[in-house]
Design an enzyme around this catalytic site. Structure first.
Site, PDB file in Angstrom:
ATOM      1  N   GLY A   1     102.647  42.535  29.295  1.00 29.08           N
ATOM      2  CA  GLY A   1     103.489  41.482  28.741  1.00 29.08           C
ATOM      3  C   GLY A   1     103.320  41.303  27.249  1.00 29.08           C
TER       4      GLY A   1
ATOM      5  N   ASP B   1     103.427  53.211  35.126  1.00 27.39           N
ATOM      6  CA  ASP B   1     103.237  51.767  34.970  1.00 27.39           C
ATOM      7  C   ASP B   1     103.527  51.066  36.306  1.00 27.39           C
ATOM      8  OD1 ASP B   1     102.750  49.395  33.608  1.00 27.39           O
ATOM      9  OD2 ASP B   1     104.826  49.184  32.923  1.00 27.39           O
TER      10      ASP B   1
ATOM     11  N   GLY C   1     108.423  39.999  30.196  1.00 26.15           N
ATOM     12  CA  GLY C   1     109.750  39.468  29.867  1.00 26.15           C
ATOM     13  C   GLY C   1     109.741  38.665  28.578  1.00 26.15           C
TER      14      GLY C   1
HETATM   15  P1  13P Z   1     106.892  43.189  28.332  1.00 28.56           P
HETATM   16  O1  13P Z   1     108.162  43.683  28.949  1.00 28.56           O
HETATM   17  O2  13P Z   1     106.756  41.717  28.400  1.00 28.56           O
HETATM   18  O3  13P Z   1     106.650  43.760  26.986  1.00 28.56           O
HETATM   19  O4  13P Z   1     105.707  43.740  29.269  1.00 28.56           O
HETATM   20  C1  13P Z   1     105.497  45.116  29.346  1.00 28.56           C
HETATM   21  C2  13P Z   1     104.535  45.455  30.414  1.00 28.56           C
HETATM   22  O5  13P Z   1     103.529  44.813  30.581  1.00 28.56           O
HETATM   23  C3  13P Z   1     104.848  46.628  31.231  1.00 28.56           C
HETATM   24  O6  13P Z   1     103.941  46.795  32.258  1.00 28.56           O
END
Ligand code: 13P
Length: 280
Positions: free
Chosen positions: A204, A81, A175
């Site tokens: 996200g 990621d 977040g």
């Molecule tokens: P969140 O932490 O907001 O769930 O986002 C995860 C994300 O997009 C990791 O790349």
């Protein structure tokens, strides 16, 4: 079974559903996500942050993800990621990853294309496919989110880099949201159309209202990332147990409930993005 990013996304495209991508941090979060996938018969992507790759943790965590994927009776892709460079990409491929994200979204457009293309070519030598990012998905702490992806840029980016899927900025952020986000669904549709139906990725995912998520999947989101809410599910449960009058001391026993808490969260997201029952 451990499968490629290409396989898991092409099946999602054929079936018109979205594959959830869960960020994992330790053996227990891996176990929770895999249990959820098995219980719901869903394909899943387990991914780790580049921070863990550069630090020691990824060295120990990667074999756990690979072992869990091999043991699973559902398709599992092991993905990087937000990889910022070739360093993280090569390292995680060596550790068994079957998908890589190269995030050049903070670079100028041409530089993002050049770096992403280089990593796509490098990964192609070992048959690993790449996710790119265009338009920057920031954090919920950012003041504004105005770098939305345009269909024209997305078309050029996909054609020139060779990415198999594209993370787009359409209203989400990483977040905990201060107020629930509203997604630009028309933009998702327009990017899909401009890019010959390239699989789009929504980052996200934590805290996005269920109805918005459903609309996004319908519009062509094929991979959706969840990280923050996995951390909260795990940590809140640990906290509750630490505060209980009869504290469990053996760590393996202590971890049973947090694993369940992660599993329950993952089950709810798998169902929401319609990945349940899609494992072959
Ligand atoms: P969140 O932490 O907001 O769930 O986002 C995860 C994300 O997009 C990791 O790349």
């Amino acid at each position: 079974m451990l499968v490629s990013l290409k396989k898991i996304l092409s099946d999602a495209e054929k079936g018109g559903y979205c594959v959830p991508a869960f960020n994992v941090y330790n053996m227990e979060t891996v176990m929770g996500a895999i249990k959820a996938a098995e219980e719901t018969r869903a394909p899943v992507i387990l991914q780790i942050y580049p921070r863990l790759i550069k630090e020691e943790c990824g060295y120990y965590l990667s074999p756990i993800v690979v072992a869990a994927a091999h043991k699973a009776t559902v398709p599992v892709c092991f993905h990087l990621d937000h990889g910022p460079s070739e360093l993280e990409a090569t390292r995680i491929v060596r550790w068994g990853a079957t998908g890589v994200m190269l995030d050049g979204s903070t670079l100028p457009f041409e530089e993002n294309i050049a770096l992403t293309k280089r990593v796509c070519e490098m990964c192609a030598h070992v048959d690993v496919q790449v996710e790119g990012e265009l338009g920057h998905v920031g954090t919920t702490k950012d003041e504004d989110m105005d770098e939305f992806t345009t269909p024209e840029d997305a078309k050029r980016f996909v054609e020139e880099t060779g990415v198999i899927c594209l993370a787009v900025a359409v209203g989400t952020a990483h977040g905990r949201y201060k107020k629930p986000p509203k997604l630009d669904i028309e933009r998702i549709k327009a990017i899909r159309e401009a890019t010959n139906n390239t699989a789009l990725v929504l980052h996200g995912g934590s805290g996005v209202p269920d109805e918005e998520i459903k609309k996004a999947v319908k519009a062509g989101i094929r991979k959706m990332n969840f990280a923050t809410d996995i951390c909260y599910a795990f940590l809140d449960c640990c906290k509750e147990q630490l505060n209980a009058p009869e504290r469990i001391i053996a760590i393996d026993n202590f971890m049973k409930k947090p694993i369940e808490a992660v599993k329950e969260f993952c089950v709810s997201r798998i169902k929401l993005v319609s990945a349940d029952g899609k494992a072959e």
